[in-house]
Scaffold this motif. Structure first.
Motif, PDB file in Angstrom:
ATOM      1  N   UNK A 492       4.079  -2.247  -2.138  1.00 48.03           N
ATOM      2  CA  UNK A 492       4.603  -1.147  -2.948  1.00 48.03           C
ATOM      3  C   UNK A 492       3.862  -1.070  -4.274  1.00 48.03           C
ATOM      4  N   UNK A 493       3.281   0.100  -4.554  1.00 43.76           N
ATOM      5  CA  UNK A 493       2.595   0.329  -5.813  1.00 43.76           C
ATOM      6  C   UNK A 493       2.735   1.784  -6.213  1.00 43.76           C
ATOM      7  N   UNK A 494       1.702   2.295  -6.896  1.00 49.43           N
ATOM      8  CA  UNK A 494       1.717   3.678  -7.389  1.00 49.43           C
ATOM      9  C   UNK A 494       0.468   4.389  -6.870  1.00 49.43           C
ATOM     10  N   UNK A 495       0.658   5.592  -6.322  1.00 47.34           N
ATOM     11  CA  UNK A 495      -0.471   6.431  -5.921  1.00 47.34           C
ATOM     12  C   UNK A 495      -0.942   7.238  -7.124  1.00 47.34           C
ATOM     13  N   UNK A 496      -2.231   7.057  -7.468  1.00 46.05           N
ATOM     14  CA  UNK A 496      -2.785   7.678  -8.672  1.00 46.05           C
ATOM     15  C   UNK A 496      -3.900   8.642  -8.276  1.00 46.05           C
ATOM     16  N   UNK A 497      -3.852   9.850  -8.825  1.00 43.60           N
ATOM     17  CA  UNK A 497      -4.901  10.849  -8.592  1.00 43.60           C
ATOM     18  C   UNK A 497      -6.070  10.528  -9.511  1.00 43.60           C
ATOM     19  N   UNK A 498      -7.233  10.314  -8.918  1.00 42.82           N
ATOM     20  CA  UNK A 498      -8.411   9.871  -9.669  1.00 42.82           C
ATOM     21  C   UNK A 498      -9.469  10.974  -9.716  1.00 42.82           C
ATOM     22  N   UNK A 499     -10.676  10.604 -10.101  1.00 43.51           N
ATOM     23  CA  UNK A 499     -11.807  11.530 -10.180  1.00 43.51           C
ATOM     24  C   UNK A 499     -12.059  12.153  -8.809  1.00 43.51           C
ATOM     25  N   UNK A 500     -12.493  13.417  -8.803  1.00 43.36           N
ATOM     26  CA  UNK A 500     -12.795  14.159  -7.574  1.00 43.36           C
ATOM     27  C   UNK A 500     -11.562  14.301  -6.672  1.00 43.36           C
ATOM     28  N   UNK A 501     -10.377  14.314  -7.321  1.00 43.61           N
ATOM     29  CA  UNK A 501      -9.117  14.489  -6.588  1.00 43.61           C
ATOM     30  C   UNK A 501      -8.869  13.403  -5.544  1.00 43.61           C
ATOM     31  N   UNK A 502      -9.501  12.256  -5.736  1.00 47.06           N
ATOM     32  CA  UNK A 502      -9.252  11.141  -4.826  1.00 47.06           C
ATOM     33  C   UNK A 502      -7.999  10.375  -5.287  1.00 47.06           C
ATOM     34  N   UNK A 503      -7.244   9.911  -4.331  1.00 43.57           N
ATOM     35  CA  UNK A 503      -6.020   9.161  -4.626  1.00 43.57           C
ATOM     36  C   UNK A 503      -6.205   7.697  -4.259  1.00 43.57           C
ATOM     37  N   UNK A 504      -5.775   6.827  -5.146  1.00 44.49           N
ATOM     38  CA  UNK A 504      -5.818   5.388  -4.850  1.00 44.49           C
ATOM     39  C   UNK A 504      -4.481   4.764  -5.221  1.00 44.49           C
ATOM     40  N   UNK A 505      -4.149   3.689  -4.569  1.00 43.82           N
ATOM     41  CA  UNK A 505      -2.897   2.990  -4.852  1.00 43.82           C
ATOM     42  C   UNK A 505      -3.198   1.742  -5.679  1.00 43.82           C
ATOM     43  N   UNK A 506      -2.495   1.603  -6.804  1.00 44.71           N
ATOM     44  CA  UNK A 506      -2.616   0.407  -7.624  1.00 44.71           C
ATOM     45  C   UNK A 506      -1.199  -0.014  -8.031  1.00 44.71           C
ATOM     46  N   UNK A 507      -1.101  -1.115  -8.736  1.00 47.67           N
ATOM     47  CA  UNK A 507       0.201  -1.575  -9.196  1.00 47.67           C
ATOM     48  C   UNK A 507       0.745  -0.695 -10.299  1.00 47.67           C
ATOM     49  N   UNK A 508       2.012  -0.898 -10.651  1.00 47.16           N
ATOM     50  CA  UNK A 508       2.658  -0.119 -11.682  1.00 47.16           C
ATOM     51  C   UNK A 508       2.829  -0.883 -12.973  1.00 47.16           C
ATOM     52  N   UNK A 509       3.289  -0.202 -14.003  1.00 47.10           N
ATOM     53  CA  UNK A 509       3.519  -0.818 -15.302  1.00 47.10           C
ATOM     54  C   UNK A 509       4.991  -1.161 -15.541  1.00 47.10           C
ATOM     55  N   UNK A 510       5.864  -0.781 -14.609  1.00 45.52           N
ATOM     56  CA  UNK A 510       7.283  -1.129 -14.712  1.00 45.52           C
ATOM     57  C   UNK A 510       7.759  -1.635 -13.349  1.00 45.52           C
ATOM     58  N   UNK A 511       8.565  -2.688 -13.383  1.00 47.88           N
ATOM     59  CA  UNK A 511       9.016  -3.288 -12.121  1.00 47.88           C
ATOM     60  C   UNK A 511      10.436  -3.808 -12.268  1.00 47.88           C
ATOM     61  N   UNK A 512      11.236  -3.593 -11.236  1.00 47.55           N
ATOM     62  CA  UNK A 512      12.557  -4.202 -11.106  1.00 47.55           C
ATOM     63  C   UNK A 512      12.713  -4.707  -9.677  1.00 47.55           C
ATOM     64  N   UNK A 513      13.258  -5.877  -9.534  1.00 49.51           N
ATOM     65  CA  UNK A 513      13.494  -6.430  -8.204  1.00 49.51           C
ATOM     66  C   UNK A 513      14.747  -7.266  -8.187  1.00 49.51           C
ATOM     67  N   UNK A 514      15.420  -7.291  -7.057  1.00 52.22           N
ATOM     68  CA  UNK A 514      16.634  -8.097  -6.940  1.00 52.22           C
ATOM     69  C   UNK A 514      16.701  -8.711  -5.548  1.00 52.22           C
ATOM     70  N   UNK A 515      17.307  -9.890  -5.482  1.00 48.60           N
ATOM     71  CA  UNK A 515      17.540 -10.578  -4.218  1.00 48.60           C
ATOM     72  C   UNK A 515      18.950 -11.139  -4.227  1.00 48.60           C
ATOM     73  N   UNK A 516      19.657 -10.978  -3.129  1.00 48.50           N
ATOM     74  CA  UNK A 516      21.020 -11.494  -2.998  1.00 48.50           C
ATOM     75  C   UNK A 516      21.112 -12.274  -1.698  1.00 48.50           C
ATOM     76  N   UNK A 517      21.616 -13.519  -1.791  1.00 52.26           N
ATOM     77  CA  UNK A 517      21.741 -14.374  -0.609  1.00 52.26           C
ATOM     78  C   UNK A 517      23.155 -14.927  -0.502  1.00 52.26           C
ATOM     79  N   UNK A 518      23.650 -15.017   0.730  1.00 47.19           N
ATOM     80  CA  UNK A 518      24.888 -15.727   1.048  1.00 47.19           C
ATOM     81  C   UNK A 518      24.497 -16.907   1.927  1.00 47.19           C
ATOM     82  N   UNK A 519      24.664 -18.126   1.400  1.00 51.68           N
ATOM     83  CA  UNK A 519      24.232 -19.336   2.085  1.00 51.68           C
ATOM     84  C   UNK A 519      25.449 -20.109   2.594  1.00 51.68           C
TER      85      UNK A 519
END
Length: 592
Positions: A492-519
């Motif tokens: 999971x990242x960010x699709x960015x429109x680059x030169x010549x209308x090309x799109x590339x995926x790179x990481x983002x500048x903001x992130x949130x993540x969570x994990x929940x476990x029942x053991x």
């Protein structure tokens, strides 16, 4: 036939029919305590049948059971232990029975005594006595010992290292079922730390042992400082064992010498590790360590990792690094080091060669709280889906770790917090800014910790630098065993429109993540886990329109090896568009 007869005779001699154990008018807690203390009950549990062993256990059980009654406040108890009808205490050792059929243990605890007097003096100012040592409370023998210990500790905390209990007047009144207890303490003189005498060292230099211990010679004696000095020596990893002992005699006028006895461990060690994921491939890691490179507990560590071997959507990553750390630099709790690392990243979004070199400093405030900082130069050169890039920057990471878990390998209670602020100064095409990140975990056990809820919240943000001007390795991704199981690694990242209308995926500048476990612990060794993971990545904020998210869920199996659980997780996507199908993860230790 003669041999068979001898065997039958021997089994007849050692036959034990049963052990009867009864407690008159005893509550369940007291009965259980008495059974747990009984050597005869333990012998029956272990299927012991030898008459000599049973006879010895019976005679020793009087003291065992009496001590248990005293511990519960019963001072008029009656204990009878009969071996085939004969009182065990009345049987002479030379007349020990050759055959035992039935052993009957009968205990009449009598009433629980209560304190009619509970005095201890003199006490240091601020001493906290146990609540159970008070008039009207059940007069448990442990309460008396705890009160004496608390009184002595109170004086020792104020520098009176030789404080001791020097008198006692304890009287039981059986008619009123009360106990009068009066304890006398002698504080002794107030002392200061004398010289630290070291014994047992081989390769370690004496001056470094004293510097690492940090014992405040000349200052007022403190048990806490004594324990802290031992902890500092142990955490170097140089020693198998460390003991600090106070001298029996005082050096005039008021100095108390301390002797440190150490046993050095092997100087070198190595470690190997492996993790397997069905989509992300195999990760192999290891290190070689020298604990005492120059005789001052300097730790040289050479480490390496090869990741994503056989991954389905990315290439192989590798890392090779070396660190050299020196404890007790500037202060006994400050470790300073250098680090150098090279690597190669072949990710879904980009590939790059990386290198970094820097200085590090770690300050240990307590066993729970640690801070760190440093100065690092980072370099990366590679290509993403559209163009080449080159990043160079200097950073000053500032981190803090607060660890209140009961077990760092498989926690059942407590919490863990880690946060870092990393300002960085970029050169040429690299922007300047600050990278923030955090990792918070909490654990709560139920039912003797057979059921544990575990939760994790991760996050990060980059301010001041543009998306394309930030080093690729500092951007945030989501997916994989460390964030969202069931989703491919860093998918999971960010699709960015680059030169010549090309799109590339790179990481983002903001992130949130969570994990929940029942053991849930099914047996002493085996546990099962249900989990749900979520992650999101954005570029303008945590909840803007360009934020992408995904989720995964699954079941896991844990097998406790004694030094950490073996983990098997099976997960699949339940949200987002970055993955499909089932993912399998195998590793050592809990997921978090």
């Amino acid at each position: 036939m003669a041999a068979l007869g001898a065997v039958l005779a021997a089994s007849q001699v050692q036959a034990l029919d049963r052990i009867d154990f009864s407690v008159a008018q005893g509550d369940g807690t007291l009965t259980e305590a008495l059974r747990n203390a009984s050597l005869l009950v333990a012998a029956e549990r272990d299927d012991q049948t030898d008459p000599q062993d049973l006879f010895a256990a019976a005679q020793a059980d009087y003291a065992q059971l009496l001590g248990t009654l005293y511990a519960a406040g019963h001072y008029s108890g009656i204990i009878t232990i009969k071996i085939d009808g004969r009182e065990a205490a009345g049987i002479a050792p030379l007349d020990a029975p050759r055959k035992i059929g039935v052993i009957a243990v009968a205990i009449d605890p009598g009433p629980a005594f209560r304190f009619s007097r509970a005095d201890i003096a003199p006490l240091a100012r601020g001493t906290d006595l146990p609540e159970e040592f008070a008039v009207g409370q059940v007069a448990e023998s442990g309460a008396i010992r705890s009160a004496a210990t608390a009184g002595i500790d109170g004086w020792r905390d104020r520098g009176h290292a030789k404080a001791a209990a020097t008198g006692q007047d304890i009287t039981a009144d059986h008619r009123s079922a009360t106990l009068s207890a009066r304890l006398v303490l002698t504080p002794g003189p107030k002392l200061r730390f004398g010289p630290l005498i070291v014994e047992g060292q081989e390769r370690m230099r004496l001056d470094r042992i004293r510097a690492i211990a940090g014992l405040p010679t000349g200052q007022t004696f403190s048990p806490g400082e004594l324990d802290l000095a031992a902890t500092r020596l142990r955490r170097t990893g140089v020693f198998k064992s460390v003991t600090l002992a106070e001298a029996d005699t005082i050096t005039a006028p008021d100095l108390l010498p301390i002797t440190a006895t150490v046993v050095e461990d092997k100087t070198r060690r190595y470690s190997l590790g492996a993790e397997v994921a069905s989509f992300d491939g195999v990760t192999l890691s290891g290190y070689w360590l020298h604990r005492n490179l120059l005789g001052g507990a300097e730790r040289l560590r050479v480490y390496g990792e090869v990741a994503n071997l056989g991954a389905q959507a990315s290439g192989t990553d590798y890392t090779l690094g070396v660190t050299l750390d020196r404890p007790a630099t500037f202060t006994p709790d400050t470790t300073v080091g250098i680090i150098a690392e090279i690597g190669h990243v072949d990710d879904l979004d980009y590939s790059a060669d990386t290198a970094s070199v820097g200085l590090t400093a770690t300050q240990i405030f307590s066993t729970e709280l640690t801070a760190r900082t440093g100065l690092t130069y980072d370099y990366s050169k590679g290509r993403d889906g559209v163009s080449d890039f080159e990043f160079r920057n200097i950073s000053v990471p500032l981190g803090l770790t607060w660890d209140r878990r009961d077990d760092p390998v498989s926690a059942t209670r407590g919490f863990y917090l880690e946060a870092e602020a990393k300002p960085f100064l970029g050169f040429d095409t690299t922007d300047s800014g600050v990278r923030l990140s955090w990792d918070a975990r909490a654990y709560r056990g139920f039912g003797s910790d057979r059921f544990v809820l575990a939760a994790r919240l991760q996050g990060g943000a980059i301010y001041g630098a543009s998306l394309l001007g930030t080093p690729r390795g500092e951007l945030f991704h989501s997916g994989g065993g460390g964030s969202v199981r069931g989703q491919p690694y860093n998918s999971l990242g960010i699709d960015v429109l680059r030169i010549n209308n090309e799109t590339s995926r790179i990481g983002g500048t903001f992130y949130l993540g969570s994990q929940l476990e029942a053991r849930v612990r099914v047996t002493e060794k085996i546990g099962i886990v249900g989990f749900y993971d979520f992650g999101q990545v954005g570029i303008n904020g945590f909840f803007d329109d360009q934020t992408n998210s995904h989720a995964g869920a699954g079941l896991g199996l844990r097998y406790d090896t004694g030094f950490g659980p073996i983990r098997l997780d099976v997960a699949q996507p339940v949200g987002g568009t970055t993955g499909e199908g089932v993912q399998i993860y195998v590793g050592l230790g809990q997921a978090f």
